[in-house]
Design an enzyme around this catalytic site. Structure first.
Site, PDB file in Angstrom:
ATOM      1  CB  THR A  13       0.401   3.289   7.633  1.00  0.00           C
ATOM      2  OG1 THR A  13       0.124   4.416   8.622  1.00  0.00           O
ATOM      3  CG2 THR A  13       1.256   2.357   8.029  1.00  0.00           C
ATOM      4  CE  LYS A  16      -2.980   2.899   2.761  1.00  0.00           C
ATOM      5  NZ  LYS A  16      -1.783   3.951   2.669  1.00  0.00           N
ATOM      6  CG  LEU A  42      -1.611  -0.935   6.141  1.00  0.00           C
ATOM      7  CD1 LEU A  42      -0.648  -0.975   4.993  1.00  0.00           C
ATOM      8  CD2 LEU A  42      -0.935  -0.758   7.599  1.00  0.00           C
ATOM      9  CG  ASP A  43      -3.763   4.847  10.046  1.00  0.00           C
ATOM     10  OD1 ASP A  43      -4.772   4.186  10.235  1.00  0.00           O
ATOM     11  OD2 ASP A  43      -2.825   4.919  11.306  1.00  0.00           O
ATOM     12  CE1 TYR A  44      -5.749   9.563   1.582  1.00  0.00           C
ATOM     13  CE2 TYR A  44      -4.342  11.244   2.484  1.00  0.00           C
ATOM     14  CZ  TYR A  44      -4.840  10.818   1.599  1.00  0.00           C
ATOM     15  OH  TYR A  44      -5.085  11.693   0.386  1.00  0.00           O
TER      16      TYR A  44
END
Length: 186
Positions: free
Chosen positions: A51, A13, A47-49
């Site tokens: 990360t 990602k 997963l955070d924006y």
């Protein structure tokens, strides 16, 4: 491929992408990465924006549940680039479990990979998945995260040559390991 055939992918990602099937604010989602895959996939966990890193995508709901449910205690390992020097005391606080606002985290594994007076790379392994947990744990310990990358889900390590925004299918052996790991904790 039949609609019943299970598909398992490892995605790297990139930054500034939502880990969701859609976004009401019209931001790019991880679904864009796998749009050419002929299966109805969903991300396993989030997963955070801001990360990056390892994200499993599949159409196997049972395995997804086993990987993400806290009772199965599947480790997730992150590399955090933090500002400044990380003292032994701060490392010990990360390891012992911290209150991140109404929730006390379980004990974590944490170690310093390398650092200097300006920044330190800390490897942190947790099995929970609270919203922005690593960043909140670090903030509680007085650490500012500059970059955060998930490098491992269970024993599945993110490939060094898998660039952000790329994916690859999991091998049968990798799927078997994920299944075994998620069943071990019952």
């Amino acid at each position: 491929r039949t609609s019943r055939e299970k598909v398992y992918l490892l995605v790297n990602k990139p930054l500034n992408m939502i880990t969701s099937a859609s976004d009401d604010r019209d931001r790019e989602t991880v679904m864009e990465i796998v749009k050419d895959v002929d299966a109805r996939l969903f991300p396993v966990g989030r997963l955070d924006y801001n990360t990056t890193g390892a994200l499993i995508m599949t159409n196997d709901g049972e395995l997804s549940y086993r990987i993400t449910h806290p009772k199965h205690e599947m480790d997730k390992t992150y590399r955090a680039l933090v500002k400044g020097v990380v003292s032994k005391e701060k490392l010990a606080r990360l390891r012992s479990g911290v209150d991140i606002g109404g929730f006390v985290t379980s004990r974590a594994r944490a170690r310093i990979i390398k650092g200097n007076q300006h920044s330190t790379i800390v490897e942190i392994s947790i099995h929970e998945g609270k919203n922005r947990q690593i960043r909140r744990m670090c903030a509680h310990c007085g650490l500012t995260v500059k970059r955060l990358k998930r490098i491992r889900e269970g024993r599945l390590l993110l490939d060094r040559d898998l660039r952000p925004g790329q994916w690859r299918p999991l091998t049968q052996a990798e799927v078997k390991v994920l299944r075994e790991e998620s069943f071990l904790q019952e």
